[in-house]
Enzyme design. Structure first.
Site, PDB file in Angstrom:
ATOM      1  N   GLN A 145       0.794  -1.441   0.153  1.00  0.00           N
ATOM      2  CA  GLN A 145       0.128  -0.218   0.375  1.00  0.00           C
ATOM      3  C   GLN A 145       0.874   1.458  -0.085  1.00  0.00           C
ATOM      4  OE1 GLN A 145      -2.674  -2.120   3.219  1.00  0.00           O
ATOM      5  NE2 GLN A 145      -3.589  -0.563   1.849  1.00  0.00           N
ATOM      6  N   ASP A 152       1.998  -0.160  -8.264  1.00  0.00           N
ATOM      7  CA  ASP A 152       3.553   0.135  -8.551  1.00  0.00           C
ATOM      8  C   ASP A 152       4.596   2.097  -7.899  1.00  0.00           C
ATOM      9  OD1 ASP A 152       2.890  -1.334 -11.091  1.00  0.00           O
ATOM     10  OD2 ASP A 152       3.194  -0.058 -12.285  1.00  0.00           O
ATOM     11  N   ARG A 175       4.185   0.899  12.786  1.00  0.00           N
ATOM     12  CA  ARG A 175       3.676  -0.819  12.101  1.00  0.00           C
ATOM     13  C   ARG A 175       3.573  -0.561  10.707  1.00  0.00           C
ATOM     14  NH1 ARG A 175      -1.923  -3.789  11.671  1.00  0.00           N
ATOM     15  NH2 ARG A 175      -0.869  -5.431  10.045  1.00  0.00           N
ATOM     16  N   HIS A 210       1.543  -8.990   4.974  1.00  0.00           N
ATOM     17  CA  HIS A 210       0.048  -7.788   4.738  1.00  0.00           C
ATOM     18  C   HIS A 210      -0.594  -8.565   3.522  1.00  0.00           C
ATOM     19  CE1 HIS A 210      -2.194  -4.056   6.819  1.00  0.00           C
ATOM     20  NE2 HIS A 210      -2.400  -4.530   5.636  1.00  0.00           N
ATOM     21  N   GLU A 267      -5.072 -10.256   9.384  1.00  0.00           N
ATOM     22  CA  GLU A 267      -6.364 -10.174   8.606  1.00  0.00           C
ATOM     23  C   GLU A 267      -6.377 -11.450   7.721  1.00  0.00           C
ATOM     24  OE1 GLU A 267      -8.169  -6.901   6.612  1.00  0.00           O
ATOM     25  OE2 GLU A 267      -8.368  -5.753   8.939  1.00  0.00           O
ATOM     26  N   ASN A 271      -8.366  -6.048  15.704  1.00  0.00           N
ATOM     27  CA  ASN A 271      -8.052  -4.620  14.141  1.00  0.00           C
ATOM     28  C   ASN A 271      -9.316  -4.536  14.145  1.00  0.00           C
ATOM     29  OD1 ASN A 271      -5.648  -5.199  13.054  1.00  0.00           O
ATOM     30  ND2 ASN A 271      -5.660  -5.277  10.600  1.00  0.00           N
ATOM     31  N   TYR A 284     -12.887  -2.018  12.802  1.00  0.00           N
ATOM     32  CA  TYR A 284     -13.943  -0.920  11.627  1.00  0.00           C
ATOM     33  C   TYR A 284     -14.686  -0.365  12.522  1.00  0.00           C
ATOM     34  CZ  TYR A 284      -9.064  -0.922  10.175  1.00  0.00           C
ATOM     35  OH  TYR A 284      -7.790  -0.522   8.929  1.00  0.00           O
ATOM     36  N   GLU A 306      -5.186  -2.093  14.161  1.00  0.00           N
ATOM     37  CA  GLU A 306      -5.620  -1.314  13.188  1.00  0.00           C
ATOM     38  C   GLU A 306      -7.297  -0.710  14.043  1.00  0.00           C
ATOM     39  OE1 GLU A 306      -6.560  -2.773   9.209  1.00  0.00           O
ATOM     40  OE2 GLU A 306      -4.565  -3.630   9.454  1.00  0.00           O
TER      41      GLU A 306
HETATM   42  C1  LIG Z   1       8.948  -0.537 -13.751  1.00  0.00           C
HETATM   43  O1  LIG Z   1       7.944  -0.119 -13.923  1.00  0.00           O
HETATM   44  C2  LIG Z   1       7.391   0.985 -14.739  1.00  0.00           C
HETATM   45  C3  LIG Z   1       5.882   1.070 -14.863  1.00  0.00           C
HETATM   46  O2  LIG Z   1       5.419   1.547 -12.827  1.00  0.00           O
HETATM   47  C4  LIG Z   1       8.021   0.688 -15.978  1.00  0.00           C
HETATM   48  O3  LIG Z   1       7.821   2.266 -16.311  1.00  0.00           O
HETATM   49  C5  LIG Z   1       9.612   0.839 -15.973  1.00  0.00           C
HETATM   50  O4  LIG Z   1      10.172   0.703 -17.294  1.00  0.00           O
HETATM   51  C6  LIG Z   1       9.661  -0.595 -15.545  1.00  0.00           C
HETATM   52  N1  LIG Z   1      11.785  -0.571 -14.813  1.00  0.00           N
HETATM   53  C7  LIG Z   1      11.716  -2.023 -15.301  1.00  0.00           C
HETATM   54  C8  LIG Z   1      13.231  -2.075 -14.890  1.00  0.00           C
HETATM   55  O5  LIG Z   1      11.406  -2.913 -15.678  1.00  0.00           O
END
Ligand SMILES: *[C@@H]1O[C@H](CO)[C@@H](O)[C@H](O)[C@H]1NC(C)=O
Length: 489
Positions: free
Chosen positions: A35, A68, A93, A138, A183, A322, A324, A393
């Site tokens: 996250q 990402d 945590r 997690h 969880e 946790n 909520y 949580e």
């Molecule tokens: C890692 O992921 C990103 C997208 O989140 C991408 O643009 C990038 O080229 C990737 N890097 C490698 C080293 O694969």
């Protein structure tokens, strides 16, 4: 004789004292690796099931986003520590990303980059007087282990033990509070029931129960490993944390059903904390009978052997909770389709969940019912004994990134009040409270549309600027005062 005014002020002082938290009570805030970290493909990290799931199923995520980059805590961990310090947190945590530390999933190879990252974070926290509290799992399983069946493969229990051994060996000298799992209800029941979260497999009433058994065994293995190999040296505490809803009967006919539902909520607690061990008997019986009627030759909830029951029983140093929200329980209509998410009920138990219309404040599933946390703590104490409870949580989401988040302030205030009542009136041994979350972060299927942070994160800013909200100031004042009577200086 004292004049009346002195007596009155003494009485006031006494009531003020009761709004204080016990000495040694600790306040923290939490996040989890997928996250917040981002950096999903740096160095030798391998994909987790959440990387795969979000990349393959953007249509199942409200804003089609993924983790990402998330809060980019992989790069901004020092900022996170500074924020935690500003709040005065006693502990932070966070969770370790299994595929970041062990890119193969197995422990034959440990990532130098993963080691470095978590060592930096742990050392940075300690240098700033903040205790690290670490969750091992997690939800971001290495995809490579999912390809071998994930949590429905019984061998995962030993591979989890191997992973735990690496983490205990590397970090156990400095990490004194460990959570094996966060969880199980979320990554077993919710995941396999609907297939709308990672790993994206729909096996309702089957996959979730196999997962449940494997996770209980995995937890016990990690706990017993700590006991035999690390406890003497490191003297830490190991537990897991479960999300439970508090349940009340919709009407007086539903008292027995409500107790059944409470026990079902404790599916992942009963094997560990009960005196007898094993699944909660009423739940086990209900599922076994239903399975038989459906023509299965054995219960869909796999049974434990006596040896397994003994192996799992008592594998805790505290109860992680946790909490909520709460629900009312009623008998479901015949054939009614129910699901854990969005907390509609259990098809197997034939019980439906609804919110009481008088519980006014709320956002989606997260309807605020502060007395629920106190009643739940008391129920757990009566069920499992006078054990140590750590609230791992509790928190509130908004759909907008509001800075003056009065609703969240009220949520924290009202719930902390109930925690104090649990401690003072019900004599429940609660030693810690954790706000979810320190930061706005990637909220699974809700993407970035659901904000849980005490601290706002600007996801449009490449630097992911962190800005404390009103709730952060409130929480910091509670921590400073060690009381709900705030001394605002
Ligand atoms: C890692 O992921 C990103 C997208 O989140 C991408 O643009 C990038 O080229 C990737 N890097 C490698 C080293 O694969």
């Amino acid at each position: 004789m004292y004049p009346l005014s002195v007596v009155l002020s003494l009485l006031v002082a006494a009531s003020v004292a009761s709004r204080k938290f016990p000495p040694g009570f600790k306040f923290g805030a939490a996040t989890s690796s997928y996250q917040v970290e981002g950096a999903w493909n740096v160095s030798d990290k391998s994909p987790s099931i959440w990387d795969t799931f979000t990349h393959d199923n953007p249509d199942l995520i409200v804003d089609r986003s993924n983790g990402d980059v998330a809060c980019d805590s992989y790069h901004l961990w020092e900022t996170d520590i500074a924020v935690a310090k500003e709040l005065g947190l006693h502990f932070y945590r966070f969770s370790i990303s299994w595929p970041r530390l062990l890119p193969n999933g197995h422990s034959n190879y440990v990532s130098e980059d993963g080691k470095r990252y978590y060592n930096n974070l742990i050392n940075g926290l300690i240098a700033n007087g903040i205790e690290p509290v670490v969750t091992l799992y997690h939800w971001d399983l290495p995809q490579k282990l999912q390809d071998l069946g994930g949590w429905t493969n019984p061998d995962l229990a030993s591979w989890f033990e191997d992973y735990a051994e690496v983490a205990f060996s590397l970090f156990g000298d400095r990490v004194k509070t460990w959570l094996t799992f966060n969880e199980p209800v979320s990554f077993c029941d919710i995941a396999y029931e609907a297939g709308k979260t990672a790993p994206g497999i729909t096996l309702p009433g089957i996959g979730n129960y196999i997962c449940a058994k494997v996770v209980m065994l995995a937890h016990a293995r990690a706990y017993r490993l700590y006991d035999t190999k690390f406890r003497l040296r490191y003297r830490g505490k190991v537990g897991l944390t479960n999300q439970l809803l508090w349940c009340e009967p919709k009407n007086s006919d539903e008292v027995e059903n409500t107790e059944l539902m409470r026990n079902a909520m404790a599916l992942y607690s009963y094997p560990i904390y009960s005196k007898t061990g094993g699944w909660p008997p009423s739940v086990e019986k209900t599922i076994a009978e239903k399975s038989k009627k459906e023509g299965y030759s054995r219960s869909r909830l796999p049974s434990f052997t006596q040896e397994e029951i003994e192996f799992i029983k008592g594998t805790y140093d505290f109860f992680g909770l946790n909490y909520y929200t709460s629900r009312l329980v009623e008998t479901a209509k015949p054939g009614e389709k129910l699901s854990w998410l969005p907390l509609k009920g259990s098809t197997d138990l034939g019980l439906a969940l609804t919110a009481d219309p008088s519980w006014k404040e709320g956002n989606a599933w997260l309807i605020s019912y502060p007395p629920g946390i106190r009643r739940l703590l008391l129920w757990l104490k009566q069920k499992f004994g006078d054990i140590e409870f750590k609230i791992m949580e509790n928190g509130y989401s908004t759909s907008e990134p509001v800075m003056y988040d009065d609703e969240r302030v009220n949520y924290y205030k009202d719930h902390l009040e109930q925690v104090l009542l649990a401690i003072n009136e019900d004599k429940v041994f609660v030693t810690a409270y954790t706000a979810w979350s320190l930061l706005d972060n990637y909220e699974w299927n809700s993407g970035y549309t659901s904000r849980f942070g005490l601290v706002n994160v600007d996801f449009n800013d490449p630097m992911r600027r962190r800005t404390p909200r009103a709730s952060a100031n409130y929480y910091a004042a509670v921590i400073r005062s060690h009381s709900l009577d705030l001394n605002n200086h």
